[in-house]
Scaffold this motif. Structure first.
Motif, PDB file in Angstrom:
ATOM      1  N   GLN A 273       1.263  -0.787  -0.487  1.00  0.00           N
ATOM      2  CA  GLN A 273      -0.047   0.161  -0.270  1.00  0.00           C
ATOM      3  C   GLN A 273       0.810   1.635  -0.245  1.00  0.00           C
ATOM      4  O   GLN A 273       0.350   2.212  -1.280  1.00  0.00           O
ATOM      5  N   LEU A 274       2.074   1.251   0.858  1.00  0.00           N
ATOM      6  CA  LEU A 274       3.012   2.863   1.169  1.00  0.00           C
ATOM      7  C   LEU A 274       3.459   2.812  -0.622  1.00  0.00           C
ATOM      8  O   LEU A 274       3.505   3.648  -1.132  1.00  0.00           O
ATOM      9  N   ALA A 275       3.867   1.327  -1.464  1.00  0.00           N
ATOM     10  CA  ALA A 275       4.725   1.643  -2.761  1.00  0.00           C
ATOM     11  C   ALA A 275       3.272   2.018  -4.113  1.00  0.00           C
ATOM     12  O   ALA A 275       3.992   3.056  -4.487  1.00  0.00           O
ATOM     13  N   LEU A 276       1.722   2.276  -3.327  1.00  0.00           N
ATOM     14  CA  LEU A 276       1.575   2.741  -4.304  1.00  0.00           C
ATOM     15  C   LEU A 276       0.709   4.614  -3.476  1.00  0.00           C
ATOM     16  O   LEU A 276       0.997   4.879  -4.379  1.00  0.00           O
ATOM     17  N   ALA A 277       1.238   4.691  -2.808  1.00  0.00           N
ATOM     18  CA  ALA A 277       1.131   5.964  -1.690  1.00  0.00           C
ATOM     19  C   ALA A 277       3.065   6.317  -1.766  1.00  0.00           C
ATOM     20  O   ALA A 277       3.028   7.458  -1.712  1.00  0.00           O
ATOM     21  N   GLY A 278       3.756   6.310  -3.107  1.00  0.00           N
ATOM     22  CA  GLY A 278       4.711   6.674  -3.532  1.00  0.00           C
ATOM     23  C   GLY A 278       5.818   6.310  -2.568  1.00  0.00           C
ATOM     24  O   GLY A 278       7.220   7.007  -2.496  1.00  0.00           O
ATOM     25  N   ILE A 279       6.156   5.064  -2.021  1.00  0.00           N
ATOM     26  CA  ILE A 279       6.781   5.116  -0.650  1.00  0.00           C
ATOM     27  C   ILE A 279       7.556   3.613  -1.657  1.00  0.00           C
ATOM     28  O   ILE A 279       6.360   2.986  -0.620  1.00  0.00           O
ATOM     29  N   PRO A 280       8.035   3.177  -2.506  1.00  0.00           N
ATOM     30  CA  PRO A 280       8.703   2.099  -2.790  1.00  0.00           C
ATOM     31  C   PRO A 280       9.105   1.282  -1.515  1.00  0.00           C
ATOM     32  O   PRO A 280      10.266   2.258  -1.194  1.00  0.00           O
ATOM     33  N   GLY A 281       9.599  -0.259  -1.994  1.00  0.00           N
ATOM     34  CA  GLY A 281      11.089  -0.560  -1.116  1.00  0.00           C
ATOM     35  C   GLY A 281      11.025  -0.361   0.361  1.00  0.00           C
ATOM     36  O   GLY A 281      11.451  -1.168   1.336  1.00  0.00           O
ATOM     37  N   ALA A 282       9.404  -0.120   0.929  1.00  0.00           N
ATOM     38  CA  ALA A 282       9.130  -0.745   2.047  1.00  0.00           C
ATOM     39  C   ALA A 282       8.874  -1.381   3.341  1.00  0.00           C
ATOM     40  O   ALA A 282       9.658  -1.208   4.643  1.00  0.00           O
ATOM     41  N   TYR A 283       9.537  -2.361   2.317  1.00  0.00           N
ATOM     42  CA  TYR A 283       8.770  -3.979   3.563  1.00  0.00           C
ATOM     43  C   TYR A 283      10.960  -3.815   4.197  1.00  0.00           C
ATOM     44  O   TYR A 283      11.379  -4.530   5.005  1.00  0.00           O
ATOM     45  N   GLU A 284      11.507  -3.603   2.757  1.00  0.00           N
ATOM     46  CA  GLU A 284      13.056  -4.023   2.957  1.00  0.00           C
ATOM     47  C   GLU A 284      13.480  -2.821   3.807  1.00  0.00           C
ATOM     48  O   GLU A 284      14.218  -2.896   4.327  1.00  0.00           O
ATOM     49  N   GLY A 285      12.878  -2.500   3.589  1.00  0.00           N
ATOM     50  CA  GLY A 285      13.666  -0.275   4.409  1.00  0.00           C
ATOM     51  C   GLY A 285      13.109  -1.021   6.105  1.00  0.00           C
ATOM     52  O   GLY A 285      14.189  -0.446   6.681  1.00  0.00           O
ATOM     53  N   ALA A 286      11.640  -1.269   6.287  1.00  0.00           N
ATOM     54  CA  ALA A 286      11.684  -1.417   7.749  1.00  0.00           C
ATOM     55  C   ALA A 286      12.274  -2.616   8.148  1.00  0.00           C
ATOM     56  O   ALA A 286      12.673  -1.915   9.497  1.00  0.00           O
TER      57      ALA A 286
ATOM     58  N   CYS B 226      13.999   7.479   5.005  1.00  0.00           N
ATOM     59  CA  CYS B 226      14.440   8.272   3.795  1.00  0.00           C
ATOM     60  C   CYS B 226      13.636   9.528   3.059  1.00  0.00           C
ATOM     61  O   CYS B 226      13.798  10.011   2.055  1.00  0.00           O
ATOM     62  N   GLY B 227      13.511   9.962   4.725  1.00  0.00           N
ATOM     63  CA  GLY B 227      13.247  12.109   4.020  1.00  0.00           C
ATOM     64  C   GLY B 227      12.054  12.364   3.510  1.00  0.00           C
ATOM     65  O   GLY B 227      11.155  13.134   3.238  1.00  0.00           O
ATOM     66  N   LYS B 228      10.777  11.099   3.503  1.00  0.00           N
ATOM     67  CA  LYS B 228       9.658  10.975   3.223  1.00  0.00           C
ATOM     68  C   LYS B 228       8.720  11.722   4.356  1.00  0.00           C
ATOM     69  O   LYS B 228       7.566  12.958   3.695  1.00  0.00           O
ATOM     70  N   CYS B 229       8.976  11.531   5.531  1.00  0.00           N
ATOM     71  CA  CYS B 229       8.423  12.691   6.627  1.00  0.00           C
ATOM     72  C   CYS B 229       9.579  12.941   7.881  1.00  0.00           C
ATOM     73  O   CYS B 229      10.595  12.778   7.704  1.00  0.00           O
ATOM     74  N   ALA B 230       9.297  14.068   8.185  1.00  0.00           N
ATOM     75  CA  ALA B 230       9.631  14.888   9.043  1.00  0.00           C
ATOM     76  C   ALA B 230      10.309  13.981  10.764  1.00  0.00           C
ATOM     77  O   ALA B 230      11.472  13.837  11.333  1.00  0.00           O
ATOM     78  N   ASN B 231       9.385  13.347  10.936  1.00  0.00           N
ATOM     79  CA  ASN B 231       9.195  12.212  12.683  1.00  0.00           C
ATOM     80  C   ASN B 231       7.977  11.279  12.568  1.00  0.00           C
ATOM     81  O   ASN B 231       7.367  11.111  11.479  1.00  0.00           O
TER      82      ASN B 231
ATOM     83  N   LEU C   3      -0.108   5.825   8.271  1.00  0.00           N
ATOM     84  CA  LEU C   3       0.104   4.565   8.907  1.00  0.00           C
ATOM     85  C   LEU C   3      -1.320   4.401  10.389  1.00  0.00           C
ATOM     86  O   LEU C   3      -1.476   3.087  10.965  1.00  0.00           O
ATOM     87  N   SER C   4      -1.961   5.863  10.375  1.00  0.00           N
ATOM     88  CA  SER C   4      -2.722   5.335  11.317  1.00  0.00           C
ATOM     89  C   SER C   4      -4.598   5.018  10.187  1.00  0.00           C
ATOM     90  O   SER C   4      -4.522   5.119   8.831  1.00  0.00           O
ATOM     91  N   GLU C   5      -5.352   4.477  11.165  1.00  0.00           N
ATOM     92  CA  GLU C   5      -6.684   4.075  10.504  1.00  0.00           C
ATOM     93  C   GLU C   5      -7.192   5.260   9.167  1.00  0.00           C
ATOM     94  O   GLU C   5      -7.084   6.093  10.121  1.00  0.00           O
ATOM     95  N   GLY C   6      -7.308   4.153   8.233  1.00  0.00           N
ATOM     96  CA  GLY C   6      -8.147   5.289   7.277  1.00  0.00           C
ATOM     97  C   GLY C   6      -6.845   5.831   6.611  1.00  0.00           C
ATOM     98  O   GLY C   6      -6.853   6.908   5.196  1.00  0.00           O
ATOM     99  N   LYS C   7      -5.786   5.870   7.048  1.00  0.00           N
ATOM    100  CA  LYS C   7      -4.406   6.602   6.033  1.00  0.00           C
ATOM    101  C   LYS C   7      -4.342   5.209   4.442  1.00  0.00           C
ATOM    102  O   LYS C   7      -4.414   4.454   5.144  1.00  0.00           O
ATOM    103  N   PRO C   8      -3.159   6.126   3.810  1.00  0.00           N
ATOM    104  CA  PRO C   8      -3.047   4.488   2.913  1.00  0.00           C
ATOM    105  C   PRO C   8      -2.037   3.786   3.044  1.00  0.00           C
ATOM    106  O   PRO C   8      -1.914   2.738   1.923  1.00  0.00           O
ATOM    107  N   GLY C   9      -1.277   3.969   4.412  1.00  0.00           N
ATOM    108  CA  GLY C   9      -0.577   2.340   4.351  1.00  0.00           C
ATOM    109  C   GLY C   9      -1.320   1.705   5.548  1.00  0.00           C
ATOM    110  O   GLY C   9      -0.111   0.444   6.878  1.00  0.00           O
TER     111      GLY C   9
END
Ligand code: AMP
Ligand code: MN
Ligand code: MN
Ligand code: MN
Length: 277
Positions: free
Chosen positions: A109-122, A144-149, A158-164
């Motif tokens: 789901q994160l990949a669809l939201a523009g954050i690829p490679g998150a499984y390996e990244g996490a 990876c710089g997508k968010c500040a904190n 990552l909260s309910e209703g959000k893309p990931g």
């Protein structure tokens, strides 16, 4: 007065320090009685106990179990558990078992939201392959710089209703309380002020928890705002619950309050540790 801190995490779940390092960190901040309460996992308890004893702290074996209640995720802390209890160990293994598949779905789901490679990244942030958590994804997304904190990651992804966000079914309230009590432990509702329940739903949770033999709720926790301390102290007294206290520490600089900054319990409650020593 003793500094009793009964809720925190090591890298056995979604904290960053190994159990012995959390013990040293807590001791340095003035903790006298300390519990490690990793999510859905007790394999850090032995190392935590040894380190606590070495540091001169009293140790309380603990766990924080993920449950689903009324369609929401709720956390139940177990304190003074026998971490070798077979039914508890089996129940926790079952609770953890869906986490890897969930992690792959979160990444898709994160990949669809523009954050690829998150499984390996996490995975780079995961110390225990059995326990991939949303927190590990959050650390990757900050890295990876997508968010500040981390709070921003939860708010946006990552909260309910959000893309990931991926719906997940955890243990039931009855199972979690049963495993904890069966292992000789005391069941505590973690950070009750964090759930999005109406007063009525919260009351129903407290009633059902009480009926099942639940003993306490957290009153002073790093996951509550200070205005919630007196509010949940009053609720603990109204329902006949003991009160617990703990930082919910995950990592230096990452948590809202550090071990040295958490206020004591209000004086009108009975601490969950009142008859422990
Ligand atoms: P999980 O068990 O994988 O669903 O991850 C839950 C963990 O994510 C919690 O134990 C917290 O450590 C973290 N978490 C949840 N919501 C937030 C938030 N809004 N800000 C920071 N961390 C959060
Ligand atoms: Mn956590
Ligand atoms: Mn929690
Ligand atoms: Mn926690």
């Amino acid at each position: 007065m003793l500094n009793v801190d009964l809720h925190c995490h090591s890298n056995i779940s979604d904290g960053v320090l190994a159990p012995a390092a959390v013990a040293a960190y807590a001791r340095k901040a003035g903790v006298d009685v300390w519990a490690l309460t990793d999510h859905d996992e007790v394999s850090g308890v032995a190392a935590a106990r040894a380190a606590a004893v070495e540091q001169g702290m009293r140790f309380v074996p603990g766990v924080e179990i993920s449950i689903t209640w009324a369609g929401e995720t709720v956390h139940i802390v177990g304190l003074q558990i026998d971490a070798d209890n077979a039914a508890l160990v089996r129940g926790l293994a079952a609770t953890r078992s869906g986490r890897d598949a969930r992690g792959r779905e979160i990444a898709a789901q994160l990949a669809l939201a523009g954050i690829p490679g998150a499984y390996e990244g996490a995975l780079q942030f995961v110390a225990n392959p059995d326990l991939m958590s949303r927190t590990h994804f959050a650390r990757y997304i900050v890295d990876c710089g997508k968010c500040a904190n981390i709070p921003e990651v939860f708010r946006k992804y990552l909260s309910e209703g959000k893309p990931g966000y991926v719906e997940h079914r955890w243990a039931s309230l009855g199972e979690a309380v049963g495993w904890i009590r069966g292992a000789g432990g005391v069941a505590v509702i973690a950070h009750p002020g964090r759930y999005r329940f109406s007063d009525t739903a919260q009351g129903a949770l407290f009633d059902e928890f009480k009926q099942l033999g639940g003993a306490a709720i957290e009153v002073v926790t790093g996951s509550h705002s200070p205005h919630q301390y007196p509010e949940y102290a009053a609720l603990a007294n109204a329902y006949g619950f003991l009160a617990s206290r703990g930082t919910d520490f995950h990592a230096p600089g990452e948590s809202r309050v550090d071990f040295s900054q958490l206020p004591p319990l209000p004086s009108n409650v009975t601490p969950v540790w009142h008859d422990w020593f």
